[in-house]
Design a protein around this motif. Structure first.
Motif, PDB file in Angstrom:
ATOM      1  N   ARG A   1       2.476  -9.235 -12.605  1.00  0.00           N
ATOM      2  CA  ARG A   1       3.225  -8.395 -11.667  1.00  0.00           C
ATOM      3  C   ARG A   1       4.174  -9.260 -10.853  1.00  0.00           C
ATOM      4  N   ILE A   2       5.397  -8.796 -10.692  1.00  0.00           N
ATOM      5  CA  ILE A   2       6.382  -9.509  -9.886  1.00  0.00           C
ATOM      6  C   ILE A   2       5.988  -9.382  -8.420  1.00  0.00           C
ATOM      7  N   ARG A   3       6.015 -10.490  -7.692  1.00  0.00           N
ATOM      8  CA  ARG A   3       5.657 -10.476  -6.270  1.00  0.00           C
ATOM      9  C   ARG A   3       6.931 -10.405  -5.446  1.00  0.00           C
ATOM     10  N   TYR A   4       6.936  -9.462  -4.526  1.00  0.00           N
ATOM     11  CA  TYR A   4       8.089  -9.270  -3.662  1.00  0.00           C
ATOM     12  C   TYR A   4       7.807  -9.816  -2.268  1.00  0.00           C
ATOM     13  N   LYS A   5       8.853 -10.212  -1.581  1.00  0.00           N
ATOM     14  CA  LYS A   5       8.738 -10.801  -0.249  1.00  0.00           C
ATOM     15  C   LYS A   5       8.307  -9.768   0.787  1.00  0.00           C
ATOM     16  N   TYR A   6       8.669  -8.512   0.564  1.00  0.00           N
ATOM     17  CA  TYR A   6       8.374  -7.441   1.517  1.00  0.00           C
ATOM     18  C   TYR A   6       7.563  -6.341   0.851  1.00  0.00           C
ATOM     19  N   ASN A   7       6.683  -5.701   1.613  1.00  0.00           N
ATOM     20  CA  ASN A   7       5.791  -4.659   1.105  1.00  0.00           C
ATOM     21  C   ASN A   7       6.380  -3.252   1.238  1.00  0.00           C
ATOM     22  N   ILE A   8       7.654  -3.127   1.016  1.00  0.00           N
ATOM     23  CA  ILE A   8       8.298  -1.809   1.122  1.00  0.00           C
ATOM     24  C   ILE A   8       7.740  -0.862   0.068  1.00  0.00           C
ATOM     25  N   ASN A   9       7.595  -1.343  -1.165  1.00  0.00           N
ATOM     26  CA  ASN A   9       7.083  -0.476  -2.229  1.00  0.00           C
ATOM     27  C   ASN A   9       5.660  -0.006  -1.933  1.00  0.00           C
ATOM     28  N   GLN A  10       4.843  -0.869  -1.340  1.00  0.00           N
ATOM     29  CA  GLN A  10       3.481  -0.475  -0.986  1.00  0.00           C
ATOM     30  C   GLN A  10       3.498   0.591   0.107  1.00  0.00           C
TER      31      GLN A  10
ATOM     32  N   ALA B   1      22.137   1.242  -1.189  1.00  0.00           N
ATOM     33  CA  ALA B   1      22.207  -0.067  -1.846  1.00  0.00           C
ATOM     34  C   ALA B   1      21.336  -1.095  -1.122  1.00  0.00           C
ATOM     35  N   SER B   2      21.384  -1.093   0.198  1.00  0.00           N
ATOM     36  CA  SER B   2      20.558  -2.031   0.971  1.00  0.00           C
ATOM     37  C   SER B   2      19.076  -1.755   0.745  1.00  0.00           C
ATOM     38  N   PHE B   3      18.690  -0.494   0.758  1.00  0.00           N
ATOM     39  CA  PHE B   3      17.298  -0.111   0.552  1.00  0.00           C
ATOM     40  C   PHE B   3      16.802  -0.584  -0.815  1.00  0.00           C
ATOM     41  N   TYR B   4      17.568  -0.306  -1.858  1.00  0.00           N
ATOM     42  CA  TYR B   4      17.163  -0.721  -3.193  1.00  0.00           C
ATOM     43  C   TYR B   4      17.119  -2.242  -3.315  1.00  0.00           C
ATOM     44  N   ARG B   5      18.076  -2.927  -2.721  1.00  0.00           N
ATOM     45  CA  ARG B   5      18.108  -4.396  -2.751  1.00  0.00           C
ATOM     46  C   ARG B   5      16.915  -4.977  -1.987  1.00  0.00           C
ATOM     47  N   ASP B   6      16.614  -4.410  -0.825  1.00  0.00           N
ATOM     48  CA  ASP B   6      15.503  -4.900   0.000  1.00  0.00           C
ATOM     49  C   ASP B   6      14.157  -4.741  -0.701  1.00  0.00           C
ATOM     50  N   ARG B   7      14.015  -3.711  -1.501  1.00  0.00           N
ATOM     51  CA  ARG B   7      12.752  -3.442  -2.185  1.00  0.00           C
ATOM     52  C   ARG B   7      12.414  -4.483  -3.249  1.00  0.00           C
TER      53      ARG B   7
ATOM     54  N   LEU C   1       5.003  -5.222   6.709  1.00  0.00           N
ATOM     55  CA  LEU C   1       6.050  -5.252   5.691  1.00  0.00           C
ATOM     56  C   LEU C   1       6.204  -6.622   5.042  1.00  0.00           C
ATOM     57  N   LEU C   2       5.664  -7.642   5.675  1.00  0.00           N
ATOM     58  CA  LEU C   2       5.792  -8.999   5.147  1.00  0.00           C
ATOM     59  C   LEU C   2       4.728  -9.286   4.096  1.00  0.00           C
ATOM     60  N   ASN C   3       5.149  -9.871   3.002  1.00  0.00           N
ATOM     61  CA  ASN C   3       4.223 -10.262   1.949  1.00  0.00           C
ATOM     62  C   ASN C   3       4.159 -11.788   1.867  1.00  0.00           C
ATOM     63  N   HIS C   4       4.535 -12.427   2.948  1.00  0.00           N
ATOM     64  CA  HIS C   4       4.520 -13.883   3.008  1.00  0.00           C
ATOM     65  C   HIS C   4       4.176 -14.304   4.427  1.00  0.00           C
ATOM     66  N   THR C   5       3.773 -15.532   4.575  1.00  0.00           N
ATOM     67  CA  THR C   5       3.391 -16.054   5.879  1.00  0.00           C
ATOM     68  C   THR C   5       4.579 -16.775   6.504  1.00  0.00           C
ATOM     69  N   ILE C   6       4.818 -16.492   7.758  1.00  0.00           N
ATOM     70  CA  ILE C   6       5.856 -17.194   8.493  1.00  0.00           C
ATOM     71  C   ILE C   6       5.232 -18.458   9.064  1.00  0.00           C
ATOM     72  N   LYS C   7       5.748 -19.584   8.668  1.00  0.00           N
ATOM     73  CA  LYS C   7       5.193 -20.860   9.129  1.00  0.00           C
ATOM     74  C   LYS C   7       5.940 -21.297  10.382  1.00  0.00           C
ATOM     75  N   ALA C   8       5.341 -21.003  11.503  1.00  0.00           N
ATOM     76  CA  ALA C   8       5.946 -21.378  12.782  1.00  0.00           C
ATOM     77  C   ALA C   8       4.834 -21.704  13.765  1.00  0.00           C
ATOM     78  N   ARG C   9       5.125 -22.656  14.625  1.00  0.00           N
ATOM     79  CA  ARG C   9       4.176 -23.019  15.673  1.00  0.00           C
ATOM     80  C   ARG C   9       4.824 -22.724  17.015  1.00  0.00           C
ATOM     81  N   SER C  10       3.999 -22.454  17.992  1.00  0.00           N
ATOM     82  CA  SER C  10       4.531 -22.195  19.331  1.00  0.00           C
ATOM     83  C   SER C  10       5.033 -23.496  19.938  1.00  0.00           C
TER      84      SER C  10
END
Length: 107
Positions: free
Chosen positions: A17-26, A53-59, A88-97
């Motif tokens: 299965r192709i993994r997407y960056k955002y969980n819009i489809n879910q 177009a933006s919606f389809y591209r974002d998905r 909506l995120l399917n990835h972890t944002i790597k940031a520290r305070s």
């Protein structure tokens, strides 16, 4: 126009299965199915300023892509799908305070 969500939601490449960056489809899958569901979503998003177009591209932004959804559009999606932006995120944002960085520098 009837849209076949199954084709969009279950795209496969070489058996995985192709993994997407955002969980819009879910988020779409969580909605109760209705005929022309995607068209209804697109119409609602257009009223919020997001084009078809933006919606389809974002998905279909892949997990390893450098592309990302602008924060204002991500907030709109979260309101439309009644979820948090983190949902909506399917990835972890790597940031520290800044406190973590400052504490580390003083040790």
């Amino acid at each position: 126009m009837m849209h076949n969500m199954a084709n969009d939601l279950h795209l496969k490449k070489k058996g995985t299965r192709i993994r997407y960056k955002y969980n819009i489809n879910q988020q779409i899958e969580r909605l109760p199915y209705k005929p022309n569901l995607i068209d209804q979503i697109v119409t609602h998003l257009k009223a919020q300023g997001i084009t078809r177009a933006s919606f389809y591209r974002d998905r279909i932004i892949r997990l390893n892509s450098t592309q990302s959804i602008p924060s204002d559009r991500l907030i709109i999606y979260s309101k439309v799908f009644e979820c948090s932006t983190e949902d909506l995120l399917n990835h972890t944002i790597k940031a520290r305070s800044i406190r973590q960085v400052m504490n580390r520098a003083t040790k």
